[in-house]
Write a protein that holds these residues in place. Structure first.
Motif, PDB file in Angstrom:
ATOM      1  N   THR A  18       0.831  -1.040  -0.013  1.00 54.58           N
ATOM      2  CA  THR A  18       0.083   0.047  -0.115  1.00 54.58           C
ATOM      3  C   THR A  18       0.815   1.196   0.051  1.00 54.58           C
ATOM      4  O   THR A  18       1.934   1.447   0.627  1.00 54.58           O
ATOM      5  CB  THR A  18      -0.961   0.058   1.315  1.00 54.58           C
ATOM      6  N   PRO A  41      14.583   4.687   4.222  1.00 56.45           N
ATOM      7  CA  PRO A  41      14.271   4.360   5.589  1.00 56.45           C
ATOM      8  C   PRO A  41      12.826   3.870   5.658  1.00 56.45           C
ATOM      9  O   PRO A  41      12.188   3.365   7.010  1.00 56.45           O
ATOM     10  CB  PRO A  41      14.489   5.505   6.510  1.00 56.45           C
ATOM     11  N   PHE A  42      11.869   4.187   4.645  1.00 55.97           N
ATOM     12  CA  PHE A  42      10.730   3.585   4.912  1.00 55.97           C
ATOM     13  C   PHE A  42      10.310   2.800   3.678  1.00 55.97           C
ATOM     14  O   PHE A  42       9.852   3.405   2.586  1.00 55.97           O
ATOM     15  CB  PHE A  42       9.701   4.863   4.627  1.00 55.97           C
ATOM     16  N   ASP A  61      12.672  -0.683   7.178  1.00 53.63           N
ATOM     17  CA  ASP A  61      11.527  -0.361   7.441  1.00 53.63           C
ATOM     18  C   ASP A  61      11.171  -1.072   8.857  1.00 53.63           C
ATOM     19  O   ASP A  61      11.646  -2.012   9.210  1.00 53.63           O
ATOM     20  CB  ASP A  61      10.650  -1.283   6.474  1.00 53.63           C
ATOM     21  N   LEU A  66       8.106  -7.526   6.399  1.00 54.34           N
ATOM     22  CA  LEU A  66       8.450  -6.798   5.259  1.00 54.34           C
ATOM     23  C   LEU A  66       9.891  -7.100   4.996  1.00 54.34           C
ATOM     24  O   LEU A  66      10.261  -7.493   3.892  1.00 54.34           O
ATOM     25  CB  LEU A  66       8.029  -5.561   5.150  1.00 54.34           C
ATOM     26  N   GLY A 200       2.926   0.747  13.426  1.00 51.39           N
ATOM     27  CA  GLY A 200       3.439   2.104  13.646  1.00 51.39           C
ATOM     28  C   GLY A 200       3.051   3.341  13.095  1.00 51.39           C
ATOM     29  O   GLY A 200       2.034   3.107  12.464  1.00 51.39           O
ATOM     30  N   GLY A 201       3.506   4.428  13.368  1.00 53.07           N
ATOM     31  CA  GLY A 201       3.086   5.648  13.014  1.00 53.07           C
ATOM     32  C   GLY A 201       4.226   6.475  12.969  1.00 53.07           C
ATOM     33  O   GLY A 201       5.186   6.312  13.341  1.00 53.07           O
TER      34      GLY A 201
END
Ligand SMILES: C[S@@+](CC[C@H](N)C(=O)[O-])C[C@H]1O[C@@H](n2cnc3c(N)ncnc32)[C@H](O)[C@@H]1O
Length: 275
Positions: A18, A41-42, A61, A66, A200-201
């Motif tokens: 997503t 990093p994401f 990540d 993942l 996470g956020g």
């Protein structure tokens, strides 16, 4: 320092994820300045990684399964291909029962192969977790999964690019702390208002502090940030002293429209550049 000039071209779909930047990845990659190492990093589905991966690349990540998937694709691509072919065959024999059996197994064991299978066959390919951290999206009734031969092609197309990459499961701030002057970092954090998606956020103030720190250390970065929260889209508030340019990326394959501190109205994503 080596200069990379990535071309255009489709990013093969090795993992459905997503928020994937597949439609913009080539545009973003072409913005990259000459750099020593590429850092992402994401990572998610890693669309930009496809163009910029090289020796010394660090890709991380927060979501460990993942990263498990990426390590598997890197170390044992043939095993990943064989696993998907077998799971796809079993799904055709038992629709949708097999999907739910794999979902239960994934929530218990977190096998990266199962994450791949679930993402390819769940409703709209959307990653979604319960509060307890369980994957809880349902089977997409009309979706029987990418054909195994197509999946094999995607994995093979990625294989050479993954060779020099260091995949790590951790918070983005740990990865940024290790970035050095001369590195280039691409950041694609989750939207701040998104509570259900991903594990996470992101706290915006912490993100901006981390970008400020990169600036002080001479690390160049690009940030995708569109300020979408829930159903509302509005201009995100990235402090203007943090970046030098803001580009409007038109979704799809359209050209990049350059907008210097002007309003972004008709586009879906903004790309902030630190240099
Ligand atoms: C928008 S997605 C990245 C999509 C990616 N650019 C692609 O092309 O597929 C954001 C990612 O950030 C990860 N994430 C969320 N919070 C994080 C954190 N604190 N540190 C590192 N990664 C995090 C999520 O697991 C998710 O994979």
């Amino acid at each position: 320092m080596k200069e990379k000039r990535p071309g255009s071209g489709e990013v093969p779909s090795i993992l459905k994820w997503t928020g994937s930047k597949r439609s913009q990845a080539a545009q973003i990659a072409r913005m990259a300045p000459p750099h020593a190492r590429y850092v992402e990093p994401f990572l998610g589905g890693g669309a930009v990684l496809y163009h910029l991966a090289g020796d010394g690349t660090v890709a991380s990540d927060l979501y460990a399964p993942l990263i498990g998937f990426w390590k598997l694709a890197q170390a044992r691509p043939e095993a990943l291909i064989a696993d998907y072919a077998e799971q796809w065959r079993r799904l055709q024999d038992d629709l949708p029962g097999y999907f739910y059996a794999v979902r239960d197994r994934f929530n218990a064991e977190k096998r990266p192969e199962d994450l791949n299978f679930l993402m390819r066959t769940c409703v709209n390919g959307i990653v979604r977790f319960s509060q307890a951290g369980d994957f809880n999206n349902s089977f997409h009734l009309s979706r029987k999964g990418m054909l195994p031969a197509s999946f094999a092609k995607a994995v093979q197309a990625w294989s050479a690019r993954l060779r020099g990459v260091d995949f790590v499961a951790r918070d983005y701030r740990e990865t940024l702390a290790e970035a050095r002057a001369g590195d280039f970092v691409y950041l694609d954090p989750p939207y701040a208002g998104n509570k259900q998606r991903y594990i996470g956020g992101i706290d915006e103030a912490a993100l901006f502090a981390a970008l400020d720190d990169l600036n002080r250390r001479g690390v160049r970065w690009a940030l995708s940030f569109d300020g979408q929260r829930g159903e509302t889209v509005y201009r995100a508030d990235v402090p203007s002293d943090l970046y030098r340019r803001r580009m409007a990326l038109i979704s799809g394959n359209s050209a990049v429209a350059k907008v210097l501190n002007g309003p972004i109205e008709t586009v879906s994503e903004a790309l902030y550049l630190s240099w």
